[in-house]
Design a protein around this motif. Structure first.
Motif, PDB file in Angstrom:
ATOM      1  N   ARG A  70       0.921  -1.004  -0.022  1.00  0.00           N
ATOM      2  CA  ARG A  70      -0.036  -0.034  -0.046  1.00  0.00           C
ATOM      3  C   ARG A  70       0.622   1.230   0.019  1.00  0.00           C
ATOM      4  O   ARG A  70       0.573   2.189  -0.523  1.00  0.00           O
ATOM      5  CB  ARG A  70      -0.768  -0.216   1.293  1.00  0.00           C
ATOM      6  N   ASP A  71       1.719   1.384   0.757  1.00  0.00           N
ATOM      7  CA  ASP A  71       2.789   2.360   1.048  1.00  0.00           C
ATOM      8  C   ASP A  71       3.537   2.755  -0.494  1.00  0.00           C
ATOM      9  O   ASP A  71       3.557   3.738  -0.870  1.00  0.00           O
ATOM     10  CB  ASP A  71       3.721   2.382   2.030  1.00  0.00           C
ATOM     11  N   GLU A  72       4.064   1.626  -1.185  1.00  0.00           N
ATOM     12  CA  GLU A  72       4.545   1.718  -2.302  1.00  0.00           C
ATOM     13  C   GLU A  72       3.718   2.147  -3.508  1.00  0.00           C
ATOM     14  O   GLU A  72       4.119   2.975  -4.137  1.00  0.00           O
ATOM     15  CB  GLU A  72       5.240   0.442  -2.960  1.00  0.00           C
ATOM     16  N   ALA A  73       2.465   1.869  -3.509  1.00  0.00           N
ATOM     17  CA  ALA A  73       1.464   2.266  -4.450  1.00  0.00           C
ATOM     18  C   ALA A  73       1.036   3.803  -4.188  1.00  0.00           C
ATOM     19  O   ALA A  73       1.119   4.458  -5.312  1.00  0.00           O
ATOM     20  CB  ALA A  73       0.188   1.152  -4.503  1.00  0.00           C
ATOM     21  N   GLN A  74       0.935   4.081  -3.087  1.00  0.00           N
ATOM     22  CA  GLN A  74       0.511   5.409  -2.609  1.00  0.00           C
ATOM     23  C   GLN A  74       1.774   6.292  -3.179  1.00  0.00           C
ATOM     24  O   GLN A  74       1.420   7.380  -3.862  1.00  0.00           O
ATOM     25  CB  GLN A  74       0.431   5.684  -1.294  1.00  0.00           C
ATOM     26  N   MET A  75       2.937   5.967  -2.716  1.00  0.00           N
ATOM     27  CA  MET A  75       4.252   6.695  -3.346  1.00  0.00           C
ATOM     28  C   MET A  75       4.171   6.806  -4.781  1.00  0.00           C
ATOM     29  O   MET A  75       4.392   7.961  -5.125  1.00  0.00           O
ATOM     30  CB  MET A  75       5.749   6.146  -2.586  1.00  0.00           C
TER      31      MET A  75
END
Length: 261
Positions: free
Chosen positions: A115-120
């Protein structure tokens, strides 16, 4: 010519409509796609462009033949192949229940990002495609040009090596088309390989490193725009294409007449 990314080898596609003759949409199509090039795929309606694109995107299976990636059939490692390409459809398929930012995150998650990778990555892509102010917007709030820009942004969320852009500028105003041309050029600068299907011959001439003419389910010509202009002694690719279509239409009619006899 650079390193080969994909080898399309003797691809056929046949349909068997109930109670009607077999339709041969592709008839032994073979060509290479080179790493980092923009390859324009050109042809009249019904020539086989969409069928070929859908097979390259693994949306539909070929009847026979193979597509090789790193000298191995893509169907021997389908999940790995699907991770290296992105597909931008002609008709927008946007989820109106999600904001644009949420759609990008969802696309990233589908390709295995945390989720963090996708958000960034979503924030990075929104900035790159000048969509930041629309992050919380619904797709309905976008103009046609921005909607198409977003579709391309979603296509590259997972940093694909190879993207298929199916009529990405159809129906758009000239100034919007030209803005999207810069977006497509930027993909090439980043090392992305692009298969561009288009009916706009000026678009193909300006953007493509090579163009591929498909007609009646067969590859008829594949070369650089410059080489084709020189060979056919024309000043615009559109003139080459029209002469090519007229010549091949005569051949098709002759074949049909012979078969009827």
């Amino acid at each position: 010519m650079g390193r080969k990314l994909l080898e399309v080898n003797n691809i056929t596609k046949s349909y068997h409509p109930k109670g009607r003759p077999i339709i041969e949409a592709l008839k032994g199509v073979s060509f290479d796609i080179v790493q980092g090039e923009i390859l324009g795929l050109l042809g009249v309606n019904g020539a086989g462009k969409s069928t070929l694109s859908s097979i390259l995107c693994t949306l539909h299976p070929q009847t026979s033949g193979h597509i090789y990636w790193n000298d191995v059939s893509i169907h021997d490692n389908l999940l790995a192949y699907r991770r290296i390409f992105g597909y931008c459809p002609q008709h927008p398929n946007l989820d109106k229940e999600l904001t644009l930012g949420e759609s990008l995150v969802f696309a990233g998650r589908c390709y295995g990002m945390s989720r963090d990778e996708a958000q960034m990555r979503a924030e990075e892509v929104m900035t790159e495609f000048q969509l930041g102010r629309y992050a919380q917007s619904s797709p309905d709030e976008l103009s046609g040009g921005y909607r198409q820009r977003f579709l391309i942004a979603r296509t590259v969320m997972h940093r694909p090596q190879f993207v298929v852009l199916d009529e990405p500028t159809v129906g758009l105003d000239p100034h919007v088309r030209h803005a999207l041309w810069e977006t497509i050029r930027e993909l090439k600068k980043q090392g992305t390989t692009v298969l561009l299907t288009t009916h706009y011959l000026d678009e193909a001439e300006v953007l493509s490193d090579r163009v591929c003419f498909i007609h009646g389910g067969e590859i008829k010509l594949i070369d650089t725009p410059k080489a084709l202009l020189e060979k056919y002694k024309k000043t615009r690719l559109e003139e080459v294409f029209l002469e090519f279509v007229d010549d091949n239409s005569v051949e098709i009619f002759k074949t049909e007449d012979a078969n009827a006899e």
